[in-house]
Design a protein around this motif. Sequence first.
Motif, PDB file in Angstrom:
ATOM      1  N   SER A 115       0.845  -1.194   0.000  1.00  0.00           N
ATOM      2  CA  SER A 115       0.000   0.000   0.000  1.00  0.00           C
ATOM      3  C   SER A 115       0.879   1.243   0.000  1.00  0.00           C
ATOM      4  CB  SER A 115      -0.922   0.010   1.235  1.00  0.00           C
ATOM      5  OG  SER A 115      -0.160   0.051   2.419  1.00  0.00           O
ATOM      6  N   TRP A 116       0.291   2.342  -0.489  1.00  0.00           N
ATOM      7  CA  TRP A 116       1.054   3.596  -0.567  1.00  0.00           C
ATOM      8  C   TRP A 116       1.415   4.165   0.799  1.00  0.00           C
ATOM      9  CZ3 TRP A 116       3.903   4.669  -4.333  1.00  0.00           C
ATOM     10  CH2 TRP A 116       3.535   4.392  -5.638  1.00  0.00           C
ATOM     11  N   PRO A 117       0.529   4.094   1.845  1.00  0.00           N
ATOM     12  CA  PRO A 117       0.951   4.650   3.152  1.00  0.00           C
ATOM     13  C   PRO A 117       2.257   4.067   3.655  1.00  0.00           C
ATOM     14  CG  PRO A 117      -1.415   4.278   3.156  1.00  0.00           C
ATOM     15  CD  PRO A 117      -0.908   3.726   1.856  1.00  0.00           C
ATOM     16  N   GLU A 118       2.505   2.757   3.433  1.00  0.00           N
ATOM     17  CA  GLU A 118       3.767   2.151   3.884  1.00  0.00           C
ATOM     18  C   GLU A 118       4.949   2.726   3.105  1.00  0.00           C
ATOM     19  OE1 GLU A 118       2.912  -2.333   4.988  1.00  0.00           O
ATOM     20  OE2 GLU A 118       2.001  -1.836   3.062  1.00  0.00           O
ATOM     21  N   VAL A 119       4.778   2.854   1.805  1.00  0.00           N
ATOM     22  CA  VAL A 119       5.871   3.374   0.977  1.00  0.00           C
ATOM     23  C   VAL A 119       6.167   4.828   1.332  1.00  0.00           C
ATOM     24  CG1 VAL A 119       6.600   3.858  -1.392  1.00  0.00           C
ATOM     25  CG2 VAL A 119       5.277   1.790  -0.890  1.00  0.00           C
ATOM     26  N   ILE A 120       5.088   5.638   1.508  1.00  0.00           N
ATOM     27  CA  ILE A 120       5.274   7.067   1.820  1.00  0.00           C
ATOM     28  C   ILE A 120       5.968   7.238   3.160  1.00  0.00           C
ATOM     29  CG2 ILE A 120       4.005   9.184   2.350  1.00  0.00           C
ATOM     30  CD1 ILE A 120       1.955   8.311   0.223  1.00  0.00           C
ATOM     31  N   LEU A 121       5.605   6.389   4.141  1.00  0.00           N
ATOM     32  CA  LEU A 121       6.251   6.479   5.456  1.00  0.00           C
ATOM     33  C   LEU A 121       7.737   6.179   5.354  1.00  0.00           C
ATOM     34  CD1 LEU A 121       6.054   6.793   8.519  1.00  0.00           C
ATOM     35  CD2 LEU A 121       5.453   4.380   8.662  1.00  0.00           C
ATOM     36  N   LYS A 122       8.117   5.215   4.514  1.00  0.00           N
ATOM     37  CA  LYS A 122       9.521   4.836   4.398  1.00  0.00           C
ATOM     38  C   LYS A 122      10.304   5.865   3.585  1.00  0.00           C
ATOM     39  CE  LYS A 122      12.415   1.433   5.432  1.00  0.00           C
ATOM     40  NZ  LYS A 122      12.618   0.976   6.793  1.00  0.00           N
ATOM     41  N   VAL A 123       9.688   6.382   2.516  1.00  0.00           N
ATOM     42  CA  VAL A 123      10.427   7.253   1.596  1.00  0.00           C
ATOM     43  C   VAL A 123      10.439   8.688   2.099  1.00  0.00           C
ATOM     44  CG1 VAL A 123      10.476   8.180  -0.751  1.00  0.00           C
ATOM     45  CG2 VAL A 123       9.946   5.770  -0.383  1.00  0.00           C
ATOM     46  N   PHE A 124       9.238   9.233   2.422  1.00  0.00           N
ATOM     47  CA  PHE A 124       9.134  10.645   2.770  1.00  0.00           C
ATOM     48  C   PHE A 124       9.077  10.889   4.280  1.00  0.00           C
ATOM     49  CE2 PHE A 124       7.351  10.227  -1.490  1.00  0.00           C
ATOM     50  CZ  PHE A 124       8.029  11.230  -2.162  1.00  0.00           C
ATOM     51  N   LYS A 125       9.088   9.792   5.092  1.00  0.00           N
ATOM     52  CA  LYS A 125       9.061   9.892   6.555  1.00  0.00           C
ATOM     53  C   LYS A 125       7.809  10.634   7.035  1.00  0.00           C
ATOM     54  CE  LYS A 125      13.175   8.036   6.606  1.00  0.00           C
ATOM     55  NZ  LYS A 125      13.254   7.782   5.186  1.00  0.00           N
ATOM     56  N   VAL A 126       6.661  10.352   6.407  1.00  0.00           N
ATOM     57  CA  VAL A 126       5.392  10.982   6.766  1.00  0.00           C
ATOM     58  C   VAL A 126       4.363   9.878   6.947  1.00  0.00           C
ATOM     59  CG1 VAL A 126       3.542  12.523   6.038  1.00  0.00           C
ATOM     60  CG2 VAL A 126       5.882  13.100   5.510  1.00  0.00           C
ATOM     61  N   ALA A 147       9.668   9.704  -7.509  1.00  0.00           N
ATOM     62  CA  ALA A 147      10.671   9.718  -6.428  1.00  0.00           C
ATOM     63  C   ALA A 147      10.561   8.459  -5.584  1.00  0.00           C
ATOM     64  CB  ALA A 147      10.486  10.964  -5.562  1.00  0.00           C
ATOM     65  N   SER A 148       9.333   7.988  -5.321  1.00  0.00           N
ATOM     66  CA  SER A 148       9.151   6.769  -4.530  1.00  0.00           C
ATOM     67  C   SER A 148       9.692   5.554  -5.266  1.00  0.00           C
ATOM     68  CB  SER A 148       7.659   6.585  -4.219  1.00  0.00           C
ATOM     69  OG  SER A 148       7.137   7.707  -3.559  1.00  0.00           O
ATOM     70  N   ILE A 149       9.396   5.458  -6.570  1.00  0.00           N
ATOM     71  CA  ILE A 149       9.842   4.306  -7.340  1.00  0.00           C
ATOM     72  C   ILE A 149      11.367   4.318  -7.488  1.00  0.00           C
ATOM     73  CG2 ILE A 149       9.710   3.203  -9.615  1.00  0.00           C
ATOM     74  CD1 ILE A 149       7.180   2.941  -7.909  1.00  0.00           C
ATOM     75  N   ARG A 150      11.928   5.525  -7.709  1.00  0.00           N
ATOM     76  CA  ARG A 150      13.380   5.623  -7.880  1.00  0.00           C
ATOM     77  C   ARG A 150      14.117   5.244  -6.607  1.00  0.00           C
ATOM     78  NH1 ARG A 150      16.820  11.096  -8.850  1.00  0.00           N
ATOM     79  NH2 ARG A 150      18.781  10.156  -9.440  1.00  0.00           N
ATOM     80  N   GLY A 151      13.534   5.546  -5.461  1.00  0.00           N
ATOM     81  CA  GLY A 151      14.167   5.188  -4.191  1.00  0.00           C
ATOM     82  C   GLY A 151      13.918   3.759  -3.782  1.00  0.00           C
ATOM     83  N   GLY A 152      13.228   2.990  -4.621  1.00  0.00           N
ATOM     84  CA  GLY A 152      13.014   1.582  -4.315  1.00  0.00           C
ATOM     85  C   GLY A 152      12.061   1.347  -3.175  1.00  0.00           C
TER      86      GLY A 152
END
Length: 964
Positions: A115-126, A147-152
Amino acid sequence: MEKAPLPSETQPEKGALLVISPPAAPNIELDDGVATGSVMKLCLGGKSKENVEGPGQRVDKKLQEMDTHMNHLRCFCRLCGMVLRKVKGPVHDVHGDLDDASKAALRKMGCKFTSWPEVILKVFKVDVTEDIESVHPLSFCHRCWMASIRGGGFCSFSRTRVPEWKPHSSLCHLCSPRKPSFQRTGRKRRKAIPRAQSLAKRTRWDHSDSIAVGERRTLRPFGGHHHAPVVRAWRKPSSQREQWVRNITHCQKDHLSTKLISEKLPVDFLFSFTCLVCDHLLSDPVQSPCGHLFCRSCIIKYTYVLGPHCPACNLPCAPDDLTPPAKAFLSALLSLPLLCPRSGCSEQVRLDSFKVHCLGHELDEQDTNQQSSELYLLNNKGGRPRQHLLSLTRRAQKHRLRDLKNQVKVFADKEEGGDLKSVCLTMFLLALRSGNEHRQADELEAMMQGRGFGLHPAVCLAIRVNTFLSCSQYHKMYRTVKATSGRQIFQPLHTLRAAEKELLPGFHQFEWQPALKNVSTSCNVGIINGVSGWASSVDDAPADTITRRFRYDVALVSALKDLEEDIMEGLRENGMEDSACTSGFSVMIKESCDGMGDVSEKHGGGPVVPEKAVRFSFTVMSVSVLADEEEEEVTIFTEPKPNSELSCKPLCLTFVDESDHETLTAVLSPIVAERNAMKESRLILSLGGLLRSIRFHFRGTGYDEKMVREMEGLEASGSTYICTLCDSSRAEASQNMVLHSVTRCHEENLERYEIWRTNPFSESVDELRDRVKGVSAKPFMETHPTLDALHCDIGNATEFYKIFQDEIGEVYQKVNPSREERRSWRAALDKQLRKKMKLKPVMRMNGNYARRLMTQEAVEVVCELVPSKERREALRELMRLYLQMKPVWRATCPAKECPDQLCSYSFNSQSFADLLSSTFKYRYNGKITNYLHKTLAHVPEIIERDGSIGAWASEGNESANKLF
């Protein structure tokens, strides 16, 4: 109630602020089925404004402002704050699941989020799971997606700063008219219409600072001092407000109406017991910081939809700020007399016992229904006997449990957000627990928590490796457990091999620039045969060895990928932007090689190979980076346990005797060739989602004395030239024990071998041997001139063990004692050590025995057998000096761990040498052991050059030998 004019009645001037048309918001359904597309529609129960407004009615101004605010919110990206229509590409839902394309892209980089909330928390720290839809946008732009995809899915390489979204207020920057920016058209600039001119006749109403009951506030338009119409808050709940509050709280069936109060109470008194959100009697009352009272569930739902503000005075009111009211108020509330609404029951009941009273009515009704059904069954004796539920068909089971299923579904929708499965599983779990079926309940609970019955293949692999089980032993255990328990708790071997592929070398992609000389460019290379490239002729005998190894560069890549998180964390801790550091990485590698004796199969006839083996391994000691425009390298990773078998990665395992020079050089020559090729090239590897340029530096330090002499082509350990670091002979070292310096190196040994081979000066054997200082074979692998701490301990402990025997037999007074006498002294020493220190004698000195022997306690035990008091004191002083010096070469970082001993090392070594050459002269007259010479002469110089001796020891390779 006075109403503010609608926007349709106030015509803005020409040139007023343009309204941005919001993009289509994601279609997210709430629990009542109303989409979040419009807060107006939500608050009006799914109806439009025009249907609710009659001839003399108007929709509340506050709702319209909230509707406008939320429409503006949908125009912006949740993560970067950009206007969505300015960013090319699709818009993505913040709270949604990953689509197939995103999931596939992230899976390639090792991210398993769904899910996107997990990815956003890891990538953008939000953390977006606690977002409020009236405060935060629901979408994010395609740029943030990239930016999320590029950061894996793990880190961000962009400089995106997530804005702080604030609730709607009178100074809301989204709703208030803003000054347009300068626009560029060709080379001309035209200035936008000034803000004062466009807002000359517009009035801005303060909607966040609502006014308490009975209070008036005068609001002023921008740029003027005229008094605006007066706005008052609600004094009584209107039908329109009841409508939209009802759609937010859904509390009509749970909370009690004020009409149930039997007595006629004063209006103000009754108003104090009423919730200011739903207008029902207070249920589980809570008090806001401003002193207003609400039902707990109502105020939480209200603030979730419309923001954390008090509905009465609009002051900030978060759910964490709510407190229970005073006990005196609660007792007055619970003592209110209510009239039972049941037909035929006109009893007055207190509020605190009202629920029990109504429950009694329901139980009475159920008893009546049950009696009537029993009467019906008695009268119907001729029918078929009632079958058990489990014996019915699936269709009949559905029919019989239809009413129960509907009741459970209603409960799940009301209390658990519609999670019917969890409610049913929990009921089943409680039924099992109440029947003492705890084993079955534990299994059900494990299944509910997603653990299931079986272990993960990676866990099974860890169990197999850590318990030293072979594949056949593990398979036998797997079959036994499956047959006895009936469950597949352990996973079969083929799943373990699949899990192992990700951990072994040959899984990751990489590139060398320039390409490695005589090395394949293929990356998917696993375990290879170490003798596969040998060219053989008819006359050659077949090699009696079995060799398995990894390709050196593939193994290094795997080790770096294991450390990827530590390297990225080191960049962050040093304040370095990871996207800016793509080159200048340096990796320091420690190489170790050691022989193992007696590795024969104890249980049967295997292949005809030597019963000895050699293990070559490496350790990633440190990673440093030289950033652009910087002068000094910054160390971003240092191996915390350099002598652990976990950090010591195996590279080559071969059945060969380490004394067999020809076979050993043939087996290790491909490794040497790959190592030399890597020195001249740079590795291009993806770390943290970006390609990095990495150089490797190799130090061959994890060798004992025998292996160093083998690698560097020197004579054996009993040679006159006792040191692998300097050119001194044994006689010179015994006369001058301290003052020597490191002079030998690999290049010099190669030059001396050429002199030894060609004899350019036509010298005799003795003269030639003295010229080359003990070089007698061609050096085939470069070693770093240093001292191995582990074997230094073992060698010095062996020497002290002999000194103890000599002191017990008083050799300083005797000349040439017999062999029988020496045996008796050794037996006495072994017996004393076993008796007093529980130290069993060993055939060959090892590290554990050496650590226990070289202590002050052991000296005191030995001194009990030494007759002379002077010799006892000399022994104690000798051990004291040695224990002062030992931490210096054993410590990983002596400058931090033992600075005092490091400073006094030269003094202690000189005192130690003086004691050997005087009190123990009988043993060191013209001779000295190899490791004692290195200990006394070379330790300070090596530490000054390398910073440590202990960290570069071969202990990790030795302790990993048991994994063979």
